[in-house]
Design a protein around this motif. Sequence first.
Motif, PDB file in Angstrom:
ATOM      1  N   ASN A  74      60.397 -38.611 -12.086  1.00  0.00           N
ATOM      2  CA  ASN A  74      61.000 -39.658 -12.736  1.00  0.00           C
ATOM      3  C   ASN A  74      61.937 -40.491 -11.845  1.00  0.00           C
ATOM      4  O   ASN A  74      61.912 -40.357 -10.363  1.00  0.00           O
ATOM      5  CB  ASN A  74      62.115 -39.166 -13.682  1.00  0.00           C
ATOM      6  N   PRO A  75      61.731 -41.451 -12.742  1.00  0.00           N
ATOM      7  CA  PRO A  75      62.277 -43.109 -12.111  1.00  0.00           C
ATOM      8  C   PRO A  75      63.350 -43.088 -11.257  1.00  0.00           C
ATOM      9  O   PRO A  75      63.887 -43.402 -10.782  1.00  0.00           O
ATOM     10  CB  PRO A  75      61.757 -43.884 -12.805  1.00  0.00           C
ATOM     11  N   ASP A  76      64.564 -41.475 -11.834  1.00  0.00           N
ATOM     12  CA  ASP A  76      65.596 -41.620 -11.294  1.00  0.00           C
ATOM     13  C   ASP A  76      66.249 -40.848  -9.681  1.00  0.00           C
ATOM     14  O   ASP A  76      66.752 -41.249  -9.208  1.00  0.00           O
ATOM     15  CB  ASP A  76      66.721 -40.885 -12.155  1.00  0.00           C
ATOM     16  N   ASN A  77      64.774 -40.152  -9.826  1.00  0.00           N
ATOM     17  CA  ASN A  77      65.394 -39.116  -8.671  1.00  0.00           C
ATOM     18  C   ASN A  77      64.042 -39.339  -7.446  1.00  0.00           C
ATOM     19  O   ASN A  77      63.510 -38.316  -6.651  1.00  0.00           O
ATOM     20  CB  ASN A  77      64.973 -37.382  -9.021  1.00  0.00           C
ATOM     21  N   LYS A  78      63.165 -40.014  -8.031  1.00  0.00           N
ATOM     22  CA  LYS A  78      61.848 -40.269  -6.855  1.00  0.00           C
ATOM     23  C   LYS A  78      62.371 -40.205  -5.261  1.00  0.00           C
ATOM     24  O   LYS A  78      60.908 -39.880  -4.486  1.00  0.00           O
ATOM     25  CB  LYS A  78      60.841 -41.043  -7.267  1.00  0.00           C
ATOM     26  N   ASP A  79      63.722 -40.952  -4.797  1.00  0.00           N
ATOM     27  CA  ASP A  79      63.226 -40.703  -3.335  1.00  0.00           C
ATOM     28  C   ASP A  79      64.111 -39.994  -3.138  1.00  0.00           C
ATOM     29  O   ASP A  79      64.821 -39.879  -1.944  1.00  0.00           O
ATOM     30  CB  ASP A  79      64.726 -42.453  -3.492  1.00  0.00           C
ATOM     31  N   MET A  80      64.591 -38.986  -3.731  1.00  0.00           N
ATOM     32  CA  MET A  80      65.595 -37.847  -3.440  1.00  0.00           C
ATOM     33  C   MET A  80      64.401 -36.570  -3.120  1.00  0.00           C
ATOM     34  O   MET A  80      64.947 -35.766  -1.864  1.00  0.00           O
ATOM     35  CB  MET A  80      65.574 -37.257  -4.364  1.00  0.00           C
ATOM     36  N   SER A  81      63.440 -36.936  -2.433  1.00  0.00           N
ATOM     37  CA  SER A  81      62.560 -36.331  -1.768  1.00  0.00           C
ATOM     38  C   SER A  81      61.382 -36.399  -0.725  1.00  0.00           C
ATOM     39  O   SER A  81      60.185 -37.634  -0.854  1.00  0.00           O
ATOM     40  CB  SER A  81      61.275 -35.604  -2.990  1.00  0.00           C
ATOM     41  N   PRO A  82      61.753 -36.767   0.436  1.00  0.00           N
ATOM     42  CA  PRO A  82      60.948 -37.412   1.586  1.00  0.00           C
ATOM     43  C   PRO A  82      59.679 -37.384   1.512  1.00  0.00           C
ATOM     44  O   PRO A  82      58.424 -37.487   2.138  1.00  0.00           O
ATOM     45  CB  PRO A  82      61.928 -38.016   2.466  1.00  0.00           C
ATOM     46  N   GLU A  83      59.570 -35.931   1.599  1.00  0.00           N
ATOM     47  CA  GLU A  83      58.360 -35.001   1.210  1.00  0.00           C
ATOM     48  C   GLU A  83      57.148 -35.072   0.459  1.00  0.00           C
ATOM     49  O   GLU A  83      55.888 -35.506   1.239  1.00  0.00           O
ATOM     50  CB  GLU A  83      58.954 -33.043   1.260  1.00  0.00           C
ATOM     51  N   PHE A  84      57.699 -35.056  -0.379  1.00  0.00           N
ATOM     52  CA  PHE A  84      57.301 -35.366  -1.453  1.00  0.00           C
ATOM     53  C   PHE A  84      56.177 -36.633  -1.131  1.00  0.00           C
ATOM     54  O   PHE A  84      54.776 -37.277  -1.642  1.00  0.00           O
ATOM     55  CB  PHE A  84      57.234 -35.802  -3.039  1.00  0.00           C
ATOM     56  N   LEU A  85      57.153 -38.329  -1.189  1.00  0.00           N
ATOM     57  CA  LEU A  85      56.542 -39.496  -1.060  1.00  0.00           C
ATOM     58  C   LEU A  85      55.730 -39.400   0.316  1.00  0.00           C
ATOM     59  O   LEU A  85      55.019 -40.252   0.186  1.00  0.00           O
ATOM     60  CB  LEU A  85      57.986 -40.264  -0.954  1.00  0.00           C
ATOM     61  N   ARG A  86      56.464 -38.627   1.688  1.00  0.00           N
ATOM     62  CA  ARG A  86      54.936 -38.457   2.866  1.00  0.00           C
ATOM     63  C   ARG A  86      53.811 -38.011   2.004  1.00  0.00           C
ATOM     64  O   ARG A  86      52.432 -38.342   2.471  1.00  0.00           O
ATOM     65  CB  ARG A  86      56.024 -37.624   3.434  1.00  0.00           C
ATOM     66  N   TRP A  87      54.210 -36.970   1.842  1.00  0.00           N
ATOM     67  CA  TRP A  87      52.943 -36.140   0.785  1.00  0.00           C
ATOM     68  C   TRP A  87      51.955 -37.459   0.055  1.00  0.00           C
ATOM     69  O   TRP A  87      50.362 -37.893   0.227  1.00  0.00           O
ATOM     70  CB  TRP A  87      52.799 -34.920   0.048  1.00  0.00           C
ATOM     71  N   LEU A  88      52.020 -38.279  -1.102  1.00  0.00           N
ATOM     72  CA  LEU A  88      52.042 -39.491  -1.966  1.00  0.00           C
ATOM     73  C   LEU A  88      51.439 -40.332  -0.683  1.00  0.00           C
ATOM     74  O   LEU A  88      50.143 -40.661  -0.756  1.00  0.00           O
ATOM     75  CB  LEU A  88      52.566 -39.725  -2.020  1.00  0.00           C
ATOM     76  N   ARG A  89      51.902 -41.023   0.827  1.00  0.00           N
ATOM     77  CA  ARG A  89      51.612 -41.174   1.691  1.00  0.00           C
ATOM     78  C   ARG A  89      49.711 -40.836   2.032  1.00  0.00           C
ATOM     79  O   ARG A  89      49.226 -41.756   1.851  1.00  0.00           O
ATOM     80  CB  ARG A  89      52.257 -41.706   2.297  1.00  0.00           C
ATOM     81  N   GLY A  90      50.212 -39.418   2.380  1.00  0.00           N
ATOM     82  CA  GLY A  90      48.564 -39.091   2.655  1.00  0.00           C
ATOM     83  C   GLY A  90      47.688 -39.705   2.017  1.00  0.00           C
ATOM     84  O   GLY A  90      46.341 -39.098   2.558  1.00  0.00           O
ATOM     85  N   ARG A  91      47.935 -39.752   0.662  1.00  0.00           N
ATOM     86  CA  ARG A  91      46.618 -39.719   0.527  1.00  0.00           C
ATOM     87  C   ARG A  91      46.280 -41.052  -0.903  1.00  0.00           C
ATOM     88  O   ARG A  91      45.216 -40.862  -1.578  1.00  0.00           O
ATOM     89  CB  ARG A  91      46.795 -38.431  -1.362  1.00  0.00           C
ATOM     90  N   ASN A  92      47.231 -41.925  -0.458  1.00  0.00           N
ATOM     91  CA  ASN A  92      47.053 -43.077  -0.495  1.00  0.00           C
ATOM     92  C   ASN A  92      46.786 -43.378  -2.106  1.00  0.00           C
ATOM     93  O   ASN A  92      46.944 -43.430  -3.138  1.00  0.00           O
ATOM     94  CB  ASN A  92      45.700 -43.985  -0.777  1.00  0.00           C
TER      95      ASN A  92
END
Length: 478
Positions: A384-402
């Motif tokens: 959610n908008p409050d904890n979106k920065d707490m998982s760098p692996e998930f953000l990396r997964w999103l960037r890998g799929r644009n």
Amino acid sequence: MGSRFPSHQLSNGLYVSGRPEQPKEKAPVICSSAMPYTGGDIKKSGELGKMFDLHRKSGPLGNQPSRNTSFGGAASNSGPVSNAVGRSNYSGSISSAVPGTGGSSRTKSNSGPLNKHGEPTKRSSGPQSGGVTPMARQNSGPLPPVLPTTGLITSGPITSGQMNSSGAQRKVSGPLDPSVSMKMRTASFAHNPAVTNLNAEDGYSIKGSIPTAIMWLVVLLFVVGFVAGSFILAAIHNPILLIVVVVIFGFVAALVTWNICWGTKGVTGFVSHYPDADLRTAKDGEYVKVTGVVTCGNLPLESSFQRVPRCVYTSTCLYEYRGWDSKAANTTHRRFTWGLRSMERHAVDFYISDFQSGLRALVKTGFGARVTPYVDESVVIDINPDNKDMSPEFLRWLRGRNLSSDDRIMRLKEGYIKEGSTVSVMGVVQRNENVLMIVAPAEPISTGCQWAKCMLPTSLDGLVLRCEDTSDMDVIPV
């Protein structure tokens, strides 16, 4: 003394008959001494170092290639030495002096001319400084760069270090960017002909349970019933027909809603209660259900987010919740519901060991086969908008799929069939000589009406895979 018999005088003064013996030339005595361990130091190499011109190298050598490289410098490099370098022009050997020369000092006999120091001159293909043209060895090609003599013997080509054969900086392969590796792995699975890409959002659909013609016929009957009941109610004030139509419509609507909500449970229940077949007695072309342990084939899969290795089926789905003013995950996403934004489902061929017969069969779920998976998925992460920065692996997964990582409420689910899991497979038996296979049927199979569960008939298209949630379940080691 005049005599026809020759005689001669010995060194002690006695005369003996016979001719004196001719002194035999003694063979040269080769003396050898143990060479001291130099540790790669040229100054300690002694005569051996002089023989190979090592005494001229007094400092660290550069990495520039040279056509006049000495044999000793080339021998220190890792890798094979060319034939031009291996053939030296020293044809002499270290030997002792011949008796009668007045000493036993060791000398070198060389086949070429000597310089002013008594050492063989070097041949080169070009002029040297000082107007002298020494000749040593003729190299037929460029030699590898001269490296400092270390005394170590290493294996491998000379380009195994930081410099390549031309002396330039060598490109060292290191770990790739995780987002780049994800893109490469996803692209390899998507474009591999041996991998089946499944794009269906769910294995169950109400549209597949009710034929389109029957659905439109039922809708037309309800419209006519409502019109007729309303006319009778307005004309003779009799609401019976309208009440009957409303009751039937409510029952049909409840039945459809029930099947939409619990249709997947009904199909998995049908698969679970379907009797297992014995592969020993199964006939060619017979539709069977086989339950057993899974073994990977030639191409195992890896789950997208959790990186679970050696899988035969993987599923990673990203869902988004749409509020009143939130963005839609897809074109059919309604408000206040979860919508599918991204899905990656892959399946490959694998083996299954039947519990009933113990036989091993090849399940043909790869190469674009029709597959209907019913594999439980577990929630991996909620964002959610409050904890979106707490998982760098998930953000990396999103960037890998644009995929954007803005203020959205997202949920990632992942399911897989790992090697060693217990799986139920429904398909057609195919025997090809000694190979036993389970393939997809030519036509969809209907489950029929399940009156006890108020379930409408459902079509099962292709091979059916059923596996429970394996995230918390131990698998059988294979």
